[in-house]
Scaffold this motif. Structure first.
Motif: not given
Length: 237
Positions: A154-168
């Motif tokens: 995944i693009r890093k900037d996009f990953f950070r924009m959507i706040q990454g993985y849910r920590e579940i």
């Protein structure tokens, strides 16, 4: 057109009790990088507070992090320090295709593409695993929702924009891909296979693992909280 320097990659490997194979995985990633000519950094994130796995790493060039346990939390921790343009999340028992980085770079040339994964390959000659691969191929093409053992990128900037993985505690890969799809972005499936270990199927049996995975996915889609799913997982694992 020379694509070799178009992107840099951060390969993030979440681990827990993987001392016996982590160096093999790291060496394979560096070999893949060398063959393709792309810049790559490797980040290993250990969910063991004592750092048993990261302490066994031989390479000095690997970024080693200790995090609280949980793949979502570990992968977010790795992504937070990543310098690459593209984040590539690789399980410790998964080997990338030799031209994985070039294939990802070709996908990333399309600005509408934010990420994706590879097809699943299982390191075994048994026919049952070919059937599993076909099932995963069909499921992935139908849903466009790959799982973590398919090496999600995944693009890093996009990953950070959507706040990454849910920590579940479970289903973090499924949740991320489903969320991206709901946002209206296309998830690319590269028609080359990663090679993942059959150990989880061999440990409990193919039918048992298949049923458990199906049940977890179905319960999650029905709204069962991941904490309850974790109890179901351990009870049946």
């Amino acid at each position: 057109m020379n694509l070799k320097k178009e992107y840099s990659f951060s390969v993030i490997i979440p681990v827990l009790n993987e001392s016996s194979r982590i160096n093999q995985t790291i060496e394979h990633v560096f070999k893949t990088s060398s063959l393709s000519g792309f810049d790559v950094e490797v980040i290993v994130v250990d969910g063991d507070p004592g750092g048993k796995t990261v302490n066994s790493i031989r390479s000095d060039s690997v970024i080693k992090i200790i995090s609280r346990k949980g793949r979502g939390a570990q992968m977010n921790r790795g992504a937070a320090v990543a310098h690459g343009d593209v984040l590539l999340f690789v399980h410790s028992d998964t080997m990338l295709p030799e031209d994985a980085l070039r294939a990802i770079s070709s996908v990333m040339k399309e600005k509408t593409q934010v990420g994706g994964a590879f097809d699943l390959g299982i390191e075994s000659d048994k026919l049952i695993f070919r059937i599993i691969e076909i099932g995963v191929y069909l499921r992935t093409r139908l849903t466009r929702i790959p799982y973590g053992d398919q090496a999600i990128f995944i693009r890093k900037d996009f990953f950070r924009m959507i706040q990454g993985y849910r920590e579940i505690p479970l289903m973090e890969d499924f949740e991320l891909m489903r969320r991206i799809k709901k946002l209206g972005y296309r998830i690319s499936i590269i028609p080359q296979k990663v090679r993942t270990s059959p150990r989880r199927w061999e440990k409990k049996g193919v039918l048992y693992c298949t049923f458990t995975n199906w049940a977890l996915r179905s319960l999650y889609l029905c709204g069962v909280h991941p904490e309850k799913l974790l109890k179901f997982y351990y009870k049946n694992w």
